[in-house]
Design a protein around this motif. Sequence first.
Motif, PDB file in Angstrom:
ATOM      1  N   THR A 184       0.978  -0.784  -0.275  1.00  0.00           N
ATOM      2  CA  THR A 184      -0.151   0.081  -0.252  1.00  0.00           C
ATOM      3  C   THR A 184       0.617   1.060  -0.164  1.00  0.00           C
ATOM      4  O   THR A 184      -0.098   1.853  -0.465  1.00  0.00           O
ATOM      5  CB  THR A 184      -1.004   0.064   1.109  1.00  0.00           C
ATOM      6  OG1 THR A 184      -0.250   0.348   2.387  1.00  0.00           O
ATOM      7  CG2 THR A 184      -1.466  -1.368   0.946  1.00  0.00           C
ATOM      8  N   CYS A 203      -1.627   4.379  -0.204  1.00  0.00           N
ATOM      9  CA  CYS A 203      -2.465   4.071   0.204  1.00  0.00           C
ATOM     10  C   CYS A 203      -2.505   4.340   2.052  1.00  0.00           C
ATOM     11  O   CYS A 203      -2.438   2.760   2.393  1.00  0.00           O
ATOM     12  CB  CYS A 203      -3.022   3.239  -0.497  1.00  0.00           C
ATOM     13  SG  CYS A 203      -3.580   3.450  -2.213  1.00  0.00           S
ATOM     14  N   PHE A 207      -7.788   3.237   3.287  1.00  0.00           N
ATOM     15  CA  PHE A 207      -8.174   3.388   1.740  1.00  0.00           C
ATOM     16  C   PHE A 207      -7.137   1.884   1.457  1.00  0.00           C
ATOM     17  O   PHE A 207      -6.600   0.973   2.247  1.00  0.00           O
ATOM     18  CB  PHE A 207      -6.977   4.569   0.928  1.00  0.00           C
ATOM     19  CG  PHE A 207      -7.640   5.503   1.704  1.00  0.00           C
ATOM     20  CD1 PHE A 207      -8.851   5.583  -0.207  1.00  0.00           C
ATOM     21  CD2 PHE A 207      -7.994   6.171   2.667  1.00  0.00           C
ATOM     22  CE1 PHE A 207      -8.936   7.023   0.960  1.00  0.00           C
ATOM     23  CE2 PHE A 207      -8.065   7.788   2.604  1.00  0.00           C
ATOM     24  CZ  PHE A 207      -8.976   8.301   1.225  1.00  0.00           C
ATOM     25  N   VAL A 209      -5.676  -0.703  -2.280  1.00  0.00           N
ATOM     26  CA  VAL A 209      -5.103  -0.322  -3.372  1.00  0.00           C
ATOM     27  C   VAL A 209      -6.124  -0.623  -5.130  1.00  0.00           C
ATOM     28  O   VAL A 209      -6.072  -1.757  -5.061  1.00  0.00           O
ATOM     29  CB  VAL A 209      -3.843  -0.829  -3.782  1.00  0.00           C
ATOM     30  CG1 VAL A 209      -3.470  -0.731  -4.820  1.00  0.00           C
ATOM     31  CG2 VAL A 209      -2.322  -0.487  -2.417  1.00  0.00           C
ATOM     32  N   CYS A 221      -5.603   4.762  -5.533  1.00  0.00           N
ATOM     33  CA  CYS A 221      -6.172   4.019  -3.945  1.00  0.00           C
ATOM     34  C   CYS A 221      -8.075   4.570  -3.647  1.00  0.00           C
ATOM     35  O   CYS A 221      -7.769   4.941  -4.955  1.00  0.00           O
ATOM     36  CB  CYS A 221      -5.467   4.453  -2.620  1.00  0.00           C
ATOM     37  SG  CYS A 221      -3.678   4.584  -3.082  1.00  0.00           S
TER      38      CYS A 221
END
Length: 231
Positions: A184, A203, A207, A209, A221
């Motif tokens: 991420t 991200c 959030f 990916v 994201c």
Amino acid sequence: GNFTVDPFTPCVTCQQCGAGLRVTTPCTQAGNRACAACGSGQFALTADTACTPCVDSSAASGGTFTLDPTQSCSPCTPCGASLEVATSCTSSSDRTCTPCSAGTFALESDVTCTACVGSTAASGGAFTLLQNESCTSCQPCGASFEVVDACSPTTDRTCAACSPGSFSLASGVSCTACVGSIATSGGTFTLDTSVTCSACQPCGVGFGVLVNCTPTVNRECFELSTVNIVA
């Protein structure tokens, strides 16, 4: 001319100073002519009263020499383009020349060969393919390119374009690859092979990916709260 050393003796013809000889004492009524040999690098022909010197030269051409005091001076051999002077022209010896080695050159008036200087950098350096032509600047590998073959005194530099996801600046010898990441965060990418890698956007918490970070693509994201959970 003739002379006598005794008033009761008939006159005698003075000796002649032939080729290769100079007059040291002239013929007079009371004395014979005296002669001496010409020195090294000088000559005298049959009718000459004095020796004439040949002319030294340390240049790549010009000058004269003689190996025989009875023979007039001969022009020294010139060292033309692609040759350097091994031994200079002197009044008693001819000039000798040697060829320039690969990666060096000599023009028509040069005494010595001049070496071209290569370079392992992305620019600079010079080369020559012919010993009678001066050095030519090696082509530079600018931004977006890497050096395949370095500039040497006998060869030009060759370059190759960086592949997508890598870059090289104007002074770069090789391309540098960006490194993606499926996490991420982390990883780098570039869209332009002349621009350094940029950090992929992370991200953060909350959030996920959507698109992974690759050497040529930034990470995308999405907000986890927007995802519908089907029971």
